[in-house]
Design an enzyme around this catalytic site. Structure first.
Site, PDB file in Angstrom:
ATOM      1  N   ARG A 188      34.298   5.597  17.585  1.00  0.00           N
ATOM      2  CA  ARG A 188      33.169   6.538  17.744  1.00  0.00           C
ATOM      3  C   ARG A 188      32.433   6.886  16.811  1.00  0.00           C
ATOM      4  NH1 ARG A 188      34.743  11.828  19.179  1.00  0.00           N
ATOM      5  NH2 ARG A 188      36.632  11.074  20.366  1.00  0.00           N
ATOM      6  N   TYR A 244       7.909  11.988  29.920  1.00  0.00           N
ATOM      7  CA  TYR A 244       8.823  11.225  30.845  1.00  0.00           C
ATOM      8  C   TYR A 244       9.584  12.057  31.649  1.00  0.00           C
ATOM      9  CZ  TYR A 244      12.745   8.018  31.691  1.00  0.00           C
ATOM     10  OH  TYR A 244      13.797   7.333  32.267  1.00  0.00           O
ATOM     11  N   LYS A 264      13.484  -0.329  26.063  1.00  0.00           N
ATOM     12  CA  LYS A 264      12.153  -1.100  26.443  1.00  0.00           C
ATOM     13  C   LYS A 264      11.869  -2.020  25.547  1.00  0.00           C
ATOM     14  CE  LYS A 264      12.191   2.173  29.809  1.00  0.00           C
ATOM     15  NZ  LYS A 264      11.702   3.626  29.414  1.00  0.00           N
TER      16      LYS A 264
END
Ligand SMILES: *Cc1c(COP(=O)(O)O)cnc(C)c1O
Length: 392
Positions: free
Chosen positions: A59, A112, A209
């Site tokens: 992690r 957004y 994206k």
């Protein structure tokens, strides 16, 4: 490896950053480590945190995640980059890392939608107050700053509505009051705009994206300056934010070609935007690279290019007419996200999610992503779509 990595140009950064082939037998790409447990060689090392290497539990990162984060750091001209599971978690982690109960956050009204929902529907429960501001406010932002203002959040151009923001003017005011500035830099991919060079503390991206670029993985990046990096890294760790190695591999792989892709998205996008302008069905095109766009001067001053996402407003069609257009497109897919190689088109309604400003346009707002197809085929697809719109 190149000894001089200072001042190398972006296309060189994209192709070389985060790669050290001769640390791995000359293999060009960094290895993909799948790791949760990482073993300590002796009890003495186990008991002594100072003797631990940077890799001690999955992690906390692996050479795979470090390599990709290093590449983003160099692209965004940052001090360090924190990776998160998706773009939204990059936004939430960035904001959480620098707020506490009683904090006031200024967020652009053009942000957004899910970033907005996180603030209004979730973080507000913990005593953080969010106030939305007109994206075009510029240096007038100072009139909204309070003693408790901890963060100013920007995004340009705006999601769905594509207003530009005077980011340098806002940052100048924020700095006077020691307010942390965060820019959602997804549209520019960290390539056409460098928030940290303008003094922003953090540049967040939905790497989902343009960095991933192939519509097949989700990831978020938070590129930080020295003042914020440790806080953000710690927040991501405490929140349990983690990225899978295969997704990191896809993001790193996508990044290598991002410059070339973005230039083509830009060229195709501007051609389609200009064609749309000539169409009787279209009332307005929302694209900051068009000289008549209200944000054009700011875009030209601060950005070095435009990606493939923009908007346009059509005369209001009936639902049936719109369906007749949308249901039979050959190349434009109807779906969320964007930044992949393929073109997308969706109708959107920015009106109900605004609170600081009104989105006062009559007609149907469309969000379009121009992919890497031949632009003449895309225009023919749109033209046929407009024909179906009329026939319905
Ligand atoms: C898509 C998007 C996000 C969220 O990214 P996910 O990876 O889908 O969580 C955040 N900001 C902007 C501007 C986006 O377009």
């Amino acid at each position: 490896m190149a000894s001089n990595t200072k001042n190398r140009h972006d296309d060189t950064v994209l192709t070389h950053a985060g790669r050290k082939p001769f640390e791995n037998k000359g293999i060009v790409n960094p290895p993909v480590y799948h790791a949760s447990t990482i073993l300590f060689p002796t009890l003495e090392v186990y008991n002594n945190p100072a003797a631990h290497t940077d890799v001690f539990y999955g992690r906390r990162g692996t050479p795979t995640t470090f390599a990709f984060a290093d590449a983003v750091t160099e692209l965004e001209r940052a001090h360090g980059t924190v990776l998160t599971s998706c773009g939204l978690s990059a936004v939430t982690t960035a904001v959480l890392s620098v707020t506490e109960a009683g904090s006031h956050v200024l967020m652009t009204d053009s942000v957004y939608g899910p970033s907005r929902n996180f603030m209004s529907k979730f973080l507000s429960r913990f005593g953080v107050e969010v106030e939305y501001y007109d994206p075009t406010i510029g240096s007038e932002i100072s009139s909204l700053i309070r003693d408790t203002t901890k963060v100013i959040f920007m995004e340009a151009p705006g999601s769905w509505t594509f207003e530009m923001q005077d980011i340098p003017a806002i940052i100048t005011k924020a700095k006077k009051h020691n307010i942390v500035t965060i820019v959602d830099n997804t549209w520019a991919g960290g390539y056409f705009f460098k928030p940290l060079e303008h003094g922003a503390d953090m540049s967040v991206q939905a790497a989902t994206k343009y960095i991933v670029g192939h519509s097949d993985a989700l990831m978020g990046t938070i590129a930080c300056n020295e003042a914020t990096y440790k806080k953000v890294d710690e927040a991501a760790y405490l929140l349990g934010n983690n990225v899978g190695p295969d997704d990191v591999y896809l993001a790193a792989r996508g990044m290598r070609s991002m410059g070339t892709r973005l230039r083509q998205h830009q060229e195709n996008g501007i051609k389609v935007a200009n064609w749309l302008k000539s169409r009787p069905e279209v009332k307005q095109v929302l694209h900051p690279a068009l000289p008549e766009d209200p944000g054009h001067e700011i875009w030209k001053r601060d950005f070095t290019g435009a990606s493939g996402l923009f908007g346009f407003i059509m005369e209001q069609p009936s639902t049936n007419a719109l369906a007749n257009m949308m249901d039979h497109m050959d190349y434009f897919g109807m779906g969320f996200s964007w930044g992949g190689f393929e073109s997308l088109l969706i109708p959107v309604d920015p009106r109900p999610i605004r609170t600081a400003t009104n989105w006062e346009v009559e007609g149907q707002t469309m969000r379009i992503h121009i992919g890497l197809e031949d632009v003449d085929d895309l225009i023919a697809d749109l033209e046929a779509g407009f024909e179906r719109l009329k026939q319905a």
